[in-house]
Design a protein around this motif. Structure first.
Motif, PDB file in Angstrom:
ATOM      1  N   ASP A   1       3.171   1.152  -3.590  1.00  0.00           N
ATOM      2  CA  ASP A   1       2.399   1.177  -4.833  1.00  0.00           C
ATOM      3  C   ASP A   1       1.227   2.161  -4.775  1.00  0.00           C
ATOM      4  O   ASP A   1       0.861   2.754  -5.783  1.00  0.00           O
ATOM      5  CB  ASP A   1       1.866  -0.236  -5.117  1.00  0.00           C
ATOM      6  CG  ASP A   1       1.378  -0.376  -6.539  1.00  0.00           C
ATOM      7  OD1 ASP A   1       1.965   0.270  -7.422  1.00  0.00           O
ATOM      8  OD2 ASP A   1       0.411  -1.111  -6.773  1.00  0.00           O
ATOM      9  N   GLY A   2       0.639   2.325  -3.600  1.00  0.00           N
ATOM     10  CA  GLY A   2      -0.560   3.147  -3.503  1.00  0.00           C
ATOM     11  C   GLY A   2      -0.319   4.568  -3.041  1.00  0.00           C
ATOM     12  O   GLY A   2      -1.043   5.483  -3.433  1.00  0.00           O
TER      13      GLY A   2
ATOM     14  N   GLU B   1      -6.679   7.451 -13.835  1.00  0.00           N
ATOM     15  CA  GLU B   1      -6.200   6.088 -14.085  1.00  0.00           C
ATOM     16  C   GLU B   1      -7.210   5.268 -14.888  1.00  0.00           C
ATOM     17  O   GLU B   1      -6.878   4.223 -15.425  1.00  0.00           O
ATOM     18  CB  GLU B   1      -5.928   5.363 -12.757  1.00  0.00           C
ATOM     19  CG  GLU B   1      -4.869   6.031 -11.888  1.00  0.00           C
ATOM     20  CD  GLU B   1      -3.528   6.118 -12.570  1.00  0.00           C
ATOM     21  OE1 GLU B   1      -3.132   5.164 -13.237  1.00  0.00           O
ATOM     22  OE2 GLU B   1      -2.878   7.188 -12.477  1.00  0.00           O
TER      23      GLU B   1
ATOM     24  N   ASP C   1      -7.121   9.386  -8.837  1.00  0.00           N
ATOM     25  CA  ASP C   1      -7.497   8.058  -9.326  1.00  0.00           C
ATOM     26  C   ASP C   1      -8.404   8.120 -10.551  1.00  0.00           C
ATOM     27  O   ASP C   1      -8.503   7.168 -11.301  1.00  0.00           O
ATOM     28  CB  ASP C   1      -8.166   7.233  -8.229  1.00  0.00           C
ATOM     29  CG  ASP C   1      -9.460   7.861  -7.760  1.00  0.00           C
ATOM     30  OD1 ASP C   1      -9.420   9.025  -7.361  1.00  0.00           O
ATOM     31  OD2 ASP C   1     -10.511   7.189  -7.810  1.00  0.00           O
TER      32      ASP C   1
ATOM     33  N   TYR D   1      -6.291   3.902   0.166  1.00  0.00           N
ATOM     34  CA  TYR D   1      -5.288   3.812  -0.898  1.00  0.00           C
ATOM     35  C   TYR D   1      -5.559   2.788  -1.989  1.00  0.00           C
ATOM     36  O   TYR D   1      -4.805   2.720  -2.950  1.00  0.00           O
ATOM     37  CB  TYR D   1      -3.913   3.514  -0.294  1.00  0.00           C
ATOM     38  CG  TYR D   1      -3.412   4.647   0.550  1.00  0.00           C
ATOM     39  CD1 TYR D   1      -3.105   5.869  -0.032  1.00  0.00           C
ATOM     40  CD2 TYR D   1      -3.291   4.523   1.916  1.00  0.00           C
ATOM     41  CE1 TYR D   1      -2.680   6.925   0.731  1.00  0.00           C
ATOM     42  CE2 TYR D   1      -2.868   5.582   2.694  1.00  0.00           C
ATOM     43  CZ  TYR D   1      -2.562   6.773   2.092  1.00  0.00           C
ATOM     44  OH  TYR D   1      -2.146   7.826   2.849  1.00  0.00           O
ATOM     45  N   ILE D   2      -6.613   1.982  -1.865  1.00  0.00           N
ATOM     46  CA  ILE D   2      -6.791   0.915  -2.871  1.00  0.00           C
ATOM     47  C   ILE D   2      -7.070   1.494  -4.257  1.00  0.00           C
ATOM     48  O   ILE D   2      -6.767   0.893  -5.272  1.00  0.00           O
ATOM     49  CB  ILE D   2      -7.883  -0.086  -2.436  1.00  0.00           C
ATOM     50  CG1 ILE D   2      -7.629  -1.437  -3.091  1.00  0.00           C
ATOM     51  CG2 ILE D   2      -9.288   0.417  -2.762  1.00  0.00           C
ATOM     52  CD1 ILE D   2      -8.251  -2.599  -2.411  1.00  0.00           C
ATOM     53  N   ARG D   3      -7.598   2.723  -4.300  1.00  0.00           N
ATOM     54  CA  ARG D   3      -7.883   3.375  -5.589  1.00  0.00           C
ATOM     55  C   ARG D   3      -6.609   3.622  -6.380  1.00  0.00           C
ATOM     56  O   ARG D   3      -6.617   3.686  -7.594  1.00  0.00           O
ATOM     57  CB  ARG D   3      -8.562   4.728  -5.346  1.00  0.00           C
ATOM     58  CG  ARG D   3      -9.938   4.618  -4.749  1.00  0.00           C
ATOM     59  CD  ARG D   3     -10.483   5.979  -4.463  1.00  0.00           C
ATOM     60  NE  ARG D   3      -9.745   6.685  -3.438  1.00  0.00           N
ATOM     61  CZ  ARG D   3      -9.901   7.957  -3.144  1.00  0.00           C
ATOM     62  NH1 ARG D   3     -10.748   8.681  -3.828  1.00  0.00           N
ATOM     63  NH2 ARG D   3      -9.212   8.530  -2.179  1.00  0.00           N
ATOM     64  N   TYR D   4      -5.511   3.818  -5.660  1.00  0.00           N
ATOM     65  CA  TYR D   4      -4.264   4.195  -6.334  1.00  0.00           C
ATOM     66  C   TYR D   4      -3.368   2.999  -6.628  1.00  0.00           C
ATOM     67  O   TYR D   4      -2.303   3.168  -7.205  1.00  0.00           O
ATOM     68  CB  TYR D   4      -3.501   5.208  -5.475  1.00  0.00           C
ATOM     69  CG  TYR D   4      -4.331   6.416  -5.120  1.00  0.00           C
ATOM     70  CD1 TYR D   4      -4.815   7.246  -6.124  1.00  0.00           C
ATOM     71  CD2 TYR D   4      -4.656   6.703  -3.812  1.00  0.00           C
ATOM     72  CE1 TYR D   4      -5.594   8.344  -5.818  1.00  0.00           C
ATOM     73  CE2 TYR D   4      -5.433   7.807  -3.484  1.00  0.00           C
ATOM     74  CZ  TYR D   4      -5.897   8.612  -4.502  1.00  0.00           C
ATOM     75  OH  TYR D   4      -6.674   9.696  -4.198  1.00  0.00           O
ATOM     76  N   LEU D   5      -3.768   1.802  -6.200  1.00  0.00           N
ATOM     77  CA  LEU D   5      -2.923   0.634  -6.432  1.00  0.00           C
ATOM     78  C   LEU D   5      -2.974   0.217  -7.893  1.00  0.00           C
ATOM     79  O   LEU D   5      -4.019   0.319  -8.542  1.00  0.00           O
ATOM     80  CB  LEU D   5      -3.397  -0.541  -5.578  1.00  0.00           C
ATOM     81  CG  LEU D   5      -3.113  -0.513  -4.081  1.00  0.00           C
ATOM     82  CD1 LEU D   5      -3.596  -1.801  -3.448  1.00  0.00           C
ATOM     83  CD2 LEU D   5      -1.638  -0.340  -3.807  1.00  0.00           C
TER      84      LEU D   5
ATOM     85  N   LEU E   1      -6.347   1.104   5.252  1.00  0.00           N
ATOM     86  CA  LEU E   1      -5.515   1.161   4.043  1.00  0.00           C
ATOM     87  C   LEU E   1      -6.344   0.938   2.791  1.00  0.00           C
ATOM     88  O   LEU E   1      -6.145   1.588   1.774  1.00  0.00           O
ATOM     89  CB  LEU E   1      -4.407   0.107   4.126  1.00  0.00           C
ATOM     90  CG  LEU E   1      -3.290   0.378   5.118  1.00  0.00           C
ATOM     91  CD1 LEU E   1      -2.420  -0.848   5.281  1.00  0.00           C
ATOM     92  CD2 LEU E   1      -2.437   1.547   4.650  1.00  0.00           C
ATOM     93  N   SER E   2      -7.300   0.001   2.899  1.00  0.00           N
ATOM     94  CA  SER E   2      -8.143  -0.296   1.734  1.00  0.00           C
ATOM     95  C   SER E   2      -8.971   0.905   1.344  1.00  0.00           C
ATOM     96  O   SER E   2      -9.048   1.265   0.168  1.00  0.00           O
ATOM     97  CB  SER E   2      -9.074  -1.473   2.031  1.00  0.00           C
ATOM     98  OG  SER E   2      -8.332  -2.556   2.462  1.00  0.00           O
TER      99      SER E   2
ATOM    100  N   PHE F   1       0.833  -1.209   0.000  1.00  0.00           N
ATOM    101  CA  PHE F   1       0.000   0.000   0.000  1.00  0.00           C
ATOM    102  C   PHE F   1       0.867   1.258   0.000  1.00  0.00           C
ATOM    103  O   PHE F   1       0.546   2.241  -0.668  1.00  0.00           O
ATOM    104  CB  PHE F   1      -0.949   0.006   1.202  1.00  0.00           C
ATOM    105  CG  PHE F   1      -2.236  -0.697   0.927  1.00  0.00           C
ATOM    106  CD1 PHE F   1      -3.342  -0.011   0.448  1.00  0.00           C
ATOM    107  CD2 PHE F   1      -2.362  -2.054   1.124  1.00  0.00           C
ATOM    108  CE1 PHE F   1      -4.527  -0.657   0.165  1.00  0.00           C
ATOM    109  CE2 PHE F   1      -3.549  -2.719   0.852  1.00  0.00           C
ATOM    110  CZ  PHE F   1      -4.632  -2.015   0.372  1.00  0.00           C
TER     111      PHE F   1
ATOM    112  N   TYR G   1       1.110  12.811  -7.593  1.00  0.00           N
ATOM    113  CA  TYR G   1      -0.347  12.868  -7.757  1.00  0.00           C
ATOM    114  C   TYR G   1      -0.779  14.313  -7.959  1.00  0.00           C
ATOM    115  O   TYR G   1      -0.166  15.230  -7.420  1.00  0.00           O
ATOM    116  CB  TYR G   1      -1.048  12.284  -6.530  1.00  0.00           C
ATOM    117  CG  TYR G   1      -0.770  10.819  -6.336  1.00  0.00           C
ATOM    118  CD1 TYR G   1      -1.565   9.868  -6.950  1.00  0.00           C
ATOM    119  CD2 TYR G   1       0.300  10.380  -5.562  1.00  0.00           C
ATOM    120  CE1 TYR G   1      -1.310   8.516  -6.809  1.00  0.00           C
ATOM    121  CE2 TYR G   1       0.575   9.034  -5.407  1.00  0.00           C
ATOM    122  CZ  TYR G   1      -0.240   8.100  -6.033  1.00  0.00           C
ATOM    123  OH  TYR G   1       0.025   6.776  -5.891  1.00  0.00           O
TER     124      TYR G   1
END
Lengths: 184, 57
Positions: free
Chosen positions: A40-41, A66, A63, B25-29, B21-22, A37, A46
């Protein structure tokens, strides 16, 4: 006798170790997820585009860009009428371990032709910090008067070192309000 | 008993951390990142399951 005790002791230790091994593995997996996370996240560069049409705000989060359809067409705003002032603000977040030099150029396009430069500037963004907020406006009174049944589609093209963000809007005629009915 | 309460508390913190975290940040993974996180999540819960199975739960 001593050998037997030793064997049992080793067996008990290994059983305990194997038991704990699953716990350590679970902790390792959790730390791995956190690392994924973070790397990568979270890390990277940004940018956020905010558009305000009159009182209506549009916040375009990183996002959004993307998504496949956003890469080609960009972000579309429908409710722009002639006379509205469209305000833009743009900010970049540098979440990397090195400084970032940004040069932002913004053009207004119609049918792929550049008709006006809206903004040009840049700055250095420090490690894990935000750039200044870049702002510009599009005054729709300066643009071509749209027809009654359709308007012109304009594109605001924000380019930053090879990265392009497109915000499109179709300019329509000013809203016409019907007089309220009278009951006599 | 106190140990199990502590285990429960630890697991609760792990799960709430994953949920945070989900959401954040999951949108940016990237696709690989999502896949990696999925495998690691499966590994995390499977390991916890085996651990508690070994404990006699």
């Amino acid at each position: 006798m001593t050998g037997m005790v030793l064997t049992v002791k080793i067996y008990c230790m290994s059983t305990k170790r194997i038991g704990n091994l699953w716990l350590y593995l679970a902790i390792a997996c959790f730390l791995g997820i956190v690392a994924v996370f973070f790397v990568d996240g979270y890390m990277g560069v940004y940018d956020v585009v905010e558009v305000r049409v009159g009182d209506v705000p549009h916040k375009i989060e990183p996002d959004y860009w993307e998504r496949d359809y956003a890469k080609g067409d960009g972000y579309y705003i429908y409710e722009v009428r002639q006379g509205d002032v469209v305000q833009f603000s743009y900010q970049i977040a540098n979440r990397r371990f090195s400084d970032l030099r940004v040069d932002v150029e913004v053009f207004l396009l119609e049918g792929g032709q550049e008709i006006k430069e809206l903004f040009s500037g840049g700055s250095r963004v420090n490690v894990f910090s935000l750039s200044p907020v870049y702002e510009w406006t599009v005054d729709t009174t300066e643009l071509e008067v749209p027809g009654e049944y359709g308007g012109h589609t304009y594109t605001v093209n924000i380019s930053r070192g090879g990265v392009e963000r497109k915000v499109r809007f179709q300019l329509a005629q000013p809203a016409k309000y019907l007089p309220s009915p009278r009951y006599e | 008993m106190k140990t199990y309460v502590l285990y429960g508390f630890g697991i609760l913190l792990c799960v709430s951390g994953l949920v945070y975290l989900s959401i954040e940040y999951i949108r940016y993974l990237s696709e690989f990142g999502k896949l990696g996180a999925l495998f690691l999540s499966v590994g995390l819960f499977a390991s916890l399951g085996k651990y508690f199975q070994g404990k006699g739960w």
